[in-house]
Design a protein around this motif. Sequence first.
Motif: not given
Length: 191
Positions: A128-147
């Motif tokens: 799951x950890x590598x998949x998140x990095x590979x898929x670009x899922x970590x970008x979601x945290x930027x939106x979460x921070x702004x929200x």
Amino acid sequence: MRSWAHMKYKTTNWSTYSDSVKRRGSLSLWFDPQMVWISPPTGRRGRRQQFSEAAMLPELFAQIQPDQNIGNVTADGAYDTRKCHDAIAAPDTHAVIPPRKNAKPWKPTSNWAIARNQAVEASRYLGRTLWRRWSGYHRRSRVETKMHCVKRLGESLLARDFGRRVAGIQVRITVLNRYTALGIPVTEPVG
């Protein structure tokens, strides 16, 4: 000395600014005037009801104009449902939704089901950890921070004491300004 209207300016951080513009996303917020912001008391002890659920995604996609293209939809594992994947299904739209821990492959009846099955297999193969990095899922945290910043601003507006309200708003505006200042061009007058 020249007047400011006739002066020429030079951007000194062009490469940094250009990179930040390429990575910058667009976030639009729509607020429904009839939306209930605070859940009504139930008379019971404990946590109040929650207003967010995965079934909202199809309704949100129905509001998007047909001429607008969406490249990626990134959401958490709660949105790993057939209704959500069906709502996202567009030729040029890519869903970045982590499969649930107990996810089973779906029958490959459509392109989105095949893509979701590939995400399930990649998540199992990579972890799951590598998949998140590979898929670009970590970008979601930027939106979460702004929200989070937007929500905190709303909490300041709901403060009962006027002094606390003003102080809270000033702190939140400072945080939002610092966040916004990332990727601003630095210019200086030339000749």
